[in-house]
Write an enzyme that holds these catalytic residues in place. Structure first.
Site, PDB file in Angstrom:
ATOM      1  N   LYS A  35      18.745   6.444   7.849  1.00  0.00           N
ATOM      2  CA  LYS A  35      17.874   5.481   8.526  1.00  0.00           C
ATOM      3  C   LYS A  35      17.273   4.506   7.512  1.00  0.00           C
ATOM      4  CE  LYS A  35      13.889   8.590   8.249  1.00  0.00           C
ATOM      5  NZ  LYS A  35      12.794   9.252   8.974  1.00  0.00           N
ATOM      6  N   ARG A 129       3.279  14.432  16.144  1.00  0.00           N
ATOM      7  CA  ARG A 129       3.675  13.034  16.315  1.00  0.00           C
ATOM      8  C   ARG A 129       4.448  12.888  17.625  1.00  0.00           C
ATOM      9  NH1 ARG A 129       6.429  10.905  10.797  1.00  0.00           N
ATOM     10  NH2 ARG A 129       8.044  12.309  11.593  1.00  0.00           N
ATOM     11  N   TYR A 255      -2.938 -12.856 -13.702  1.00  0.00           N
ATOM     12  CA  TYR A 255      -4.015 -13.094 -12.741  1.00  0.00           C
ATOM     13  C   TYR A 255      -5.194 -12.164 -12.993  1.00  0.00           C
ATOM     14  CZ  TYR A 255      -0.970 -16.034  -9.870  1.00  0.00           C
ATOM     15  OH  TYR A 255      -0.164 -17.034  -9.405  1.00  0.00           O
ATOM     16  N   MET A 303       3.991 -12.291  -7.700  1.00  0.00           N
ATOM     17  CA  MET A 303       5.014 -12.345  -6.659  1.00  0.00           C
ATOM     18  C   MET A 303       6.428 -12.335  -7.242  1.00  0.00           C
ATOM     19  SD  MET A 303       5.655 -15.169  -3.650  1.00  0.00           S
ATOM     20  CE  MET A 303       4.163 -14.732  -2.741  1.00  0.00           C
TER      21      MET A 303
END
Length: 358
Positions: A35, A129, A255, A303
């Site tokens: 999956k 679940r 940053y 990024m």
């Protein structure tokens, strides 16, 4: 020319890991869980690589199962979430898909359909679940008998919540709950074993196990990394070194000026970032490697780029391939530094990063 950021996929390592899963499963048969696009490795090439080994595949949903059929493979495919709408029953029957039914709505869809695929029932043994509670099974089985679908029922499935923790008693409790709840139907098959369950001593795996993350080399067990469990890394994530420079003591990088050099440091910039799926929260001291030498990240991940400390690799040059994870740096190590799990890292690599298969 495109940049050389790439995810290299070792299909022989994949086959090694499946063989280990089958060995650990003992008398149970292992259905290959592919999956989430083969856990980020590509569902088509992964399924094809296992075609001569895996007697059955498992996916989450119909579109993933159809991708296996589009690859020309005919093995049965288990749909772990079952059907998402009434029309899926017909598709499952037409393509030899085996949905795992977990609620009364799905049972009603089955009852209303003229076609009847083989199917499984999900038992809620404590994960809470999806699935029927054990006490509900007699009523569910009566409904299946009433619609004349008993001959299409393959067996029962459950899922463990804490199998990754060998010290937890929950797995034994769930196993006992599952065995007790399904005891009235000994002729039907049972499946319980996720990847972590393969590594639990004396854990019964019954008829079918369901190895997932272990196929791709990630550890399913707390406190262990893949190689410690005999697993081989399947994905090697690489990106080129863009530049190098000397950062003087007191200078900051990136940053937020999140990292400040305590001494003169050889620093490099690498062409990969969170836009490629590399975890933004992997900060200073997260390992990487270049020229076979382990190095570390410094500062914040951007990024499209991240910074590395090249003190341990002074001969590194622009254009060198930097391994973000693979055989030198384990994906489980990077996941721990990013406060996540290898599952998320592998499935999170974006389409901007091409996959190369060997």
């Amino acid at each position: 020319m495109p940049r050389s950021t790439i995810a290299r996929i070792d299909l022989q390592a994949l086959r090694h890991n499946y063989a280990l899963a089958q060995k650990l499963a003992g008398s149970a048969r292992a259905m290959a869980v592919v999956k989430a696009d083969g856990y980020g490795h590509g569902i088509r090439p992964v399924a094809l690589a296992l075609a001569e080994m895996a007697p059955k595949y498992a996916v989450a949903c119909l579109e993933e199962a159809l991708a296996i059929r589009d690859a020309g493979l005919r093995q049965p495919v288990v749909l772990l979430q079952g059907m998402h709408e009434a029309g899926d029953v017909r598709d499952c029957s037409a393509h030899d898909f085996e949905p795992v039914l977990h609620c009364s709505t799905q049972l009603n869809w089955l009852a209303q359909s003229e076609s009847r695929p083989e199917f499984w029932l999900k038992v809620n043994s404590g994960m809470n679940r999806l699935g029927f509670r054990p006490a509900e099974l007699p009523e569910v089985m009566a409904a299946i008998d009433a619609m004349g679908a008993r001959s299409r029922l393959l067996g029962f499935v459950t899922h463990f919540a804490c199998a990754d923790d060998p010290a937890s008693a929950r797995t034994a409790e769930q196993t006992e709950c599952f065995v007790r709840g399904t005891a009235a139907w000994p002729d039907l098959m049972r499946s319980v074993g996720n990847s972590a369950a393969h590594f639990l001593p004396d854990q019964p795996l019954f008829d079918w196990s369901r190895p997932g993350i272990m196929l791709y080399g990630g550890s399913p067990s707390l406190g262990k990394i893949g190689p410690e469990l005999g697993l081989q890394p399947v994905m090697t994530l690489e990106a080129p070194l863009l530049s190098t420079r000397i950062v003087k003591a007191g200078e900051a990088v990136g940053y937020g000026s999140a990292w400040v050099a305590e001494r003169e440091t050889l620093m490099g910039m690498v062409a990969i970032g969170y836009g490629d799926g590399y975890p933004r929260h992997a900060g200073t001291d997260t390992p990487a490697a270049v020229r076979g030498q382990r190095i570390r990240l410094i500062g914040r991940v951007s990024m499209d780029m991240l910074a590395v400390d090249l003190t341990n690799a002074p001969d590194a040059r622009p254009g060198d391939a930097v391994e973000l994870w693979g055989r030198t740096v384990g994906v489980d190590e990077v996941a721990a530094c990013a406060n996540t799990i290898s599952y998320e890292l592998m499935t999170g690599i974006t389409a901007r990063v091409p996959r190369e298969y060997r």
